[in-house]
Design a protein around this motif. Structure first.
Motif, PDB file in Angstrom:
ATOM      1  N   THR A  46      44.178  46.089  34.088  1.00 43.76           N
ATOM      2  CA  THR A  46      44.389  46.644  36.037  1.00 43.76           C
ATOM      3  C   THR A  46      43.929  45.240  35.726  1.00 43.76           C
ATOM      4  O   THR A  46      42.587  44.758  36.009  1.00 43.76           O
ATOM      5  N   THR A  47      44.522  44.191  37.631  1.00 46.10           N
ATOM      6  CA  THR A  47      43.489  43.455  37.685  1.00 46.10           C
ATOM      7  C   THR A  47      42.835  43.911  39.448  1.00 46.10           C
ATOM      8  O   THR A  47      43.984  44.442  40.601  1.00 46.10           O
ATOM      9  N   GLU A  49      44.338  41.590  42.131  1.00 43.28           N
ATOM     10  CA  GLU A  49      45.239  41.785  42.802  1.00 43.28           C
ATOM     11  C   GLU A  49      46.229  43.023  42.739  1.00 43.28           C
ATOM     12  O   GLU A  49      46.405  43.283  43.836  1.00 43.28           O
ATOM     13  N   GLN A  50      46.307  43.628  41.434  1.00 42.27           N
ATOM     14  CA  GLN A  50      47.410  44.975  41.329  1.00 42.27           C
ATOM     15  C   GLN A  50      45.986  45.346  41.925  1.00 42.27           C
ATOM     16  O   GLN A  50      47.393  46.548  43.297  1.00 42.27           O
ATOM     17  N   ARG A  59      43.046  39.853  48.998  1.00 42.80           N
ATOM     18  CA  ARG A  59      42.318  40.411  47.081  1.00 42.80           C
ATOM     19  C   ARG A  59      40.955  40.288  48.201  1.00 42.80           C
ATOM     20  O   ARG A  59      40.132  41.126  47.345  1.00 42.80           O
ATOM     21  N   LYS A  69      35.071  42.979  39.461  1.00 39.93           N
ATOM     22  CA  LYS A  69      35.886  45.044  38.661  1.00 39.93           C
ATOM     23  C   LYS A  69      35.084  45.485  37.870  1.00 39.93           C
ATOM     24  O   LYS A  69      35.014  46.614  38.205  1.00 39.93           O
TER      25      LYS A  69
END
Length: 215
Positions: A46-47, A49-50, A59, A69
């Protein structure tokens, strides 16, 4: 003039209140979105951005609330401890003997983990790998505070180092959870294992106290 000033101050306060509620709502939305993605596809995959895309925000907005994160993992731990504190506070658990209070604390933590095993598996493992799970003193401090209150009431030996006791209890909790999540299905009953470990810590290992080292 004073009436105008009071009205202006009231309006400013209301505006600030609305802004804070909106900020908190967005913060919660981002947190819940991220946790959902972590569980669905894994923490590593998972980023940011996602997370932004799934939450339908820019973002930069995500970074305004969570600089990294790993911040989502830290908040996950904070929210769990806060939930347990809320439950025990409503029950006035501070009035319980220290042993019973520690048992109630670990039981509530176990309840949260069992009720959301998939979430716990992903986020606890990620916290151990990428976060500061064993370096973060938050749980140590909370448990040490309970031990200290027990010592003040004469329920804990005067020579006990409460900070060390808190570290021992927290380390026992985390190691037990990590063992519990790394097999499917769960390799043991979490409630029983935590309760058993706490009994060992509270009662000790030696059958004859005369064999114990002098404090």
């Amino acid at each position: 003039m004073k009436i105008r000033d009071a009205a202006a101050a009231s309006e400013t306060g209301a505006t600030v209140g609305r802004q804070e509620r909106k900020r908190r709502k967005l913060h919660d939305q981002l947190y819940e979105t991220a946790v959902g993605l972590f569980v669905a596809q894994g923490y590593e995959a998972t980023t940011m951005e996602q997370i932004a895309e799934a939450a339908d925000v820019a973002r930069a907005t995500v970074f305004n609330h969570f600089a990294q994160k790993v911040g989502f993992l830290e908040e996950w731990g904070v929210r769990r401890r806060a939930r347990v504190a809320e439950i025990l506070g409503a029950e006035h658990a501070e009035d319980l003997p220290v042993g019973d209070r520690l048992r109630r604390y670990l039981k509530e933590m176990a309840d949260l983990n069992v009720a959301s095993r998939a979430e716990t598996t992903v986020l606890m493992d990620a916290s151990a790998r990428y976060g500061q799970l064993l370096q973060d003193p938050s749980l140590d401090i909370e448990l040490a505070r309970i031990v200290e209150q027990g010592r003040q009431r004469g329920e804990i030996r005067a020579g006990v180092d409460c900070d060390q006791a808190g570290q021992l209890l927290a380390a026992c909790y985390f190691s037990t959870i990590l063992r519990w999540i790394r097999e499917e299905p769960a390799p043991f009953d979490l409630h029983e294992r935590l309760a058993g470990a706490l009994d060992i810590i509270l009662l000790g290992l030696l059958a004859d106290e005369s064999h114990a080292r002098d404090p």
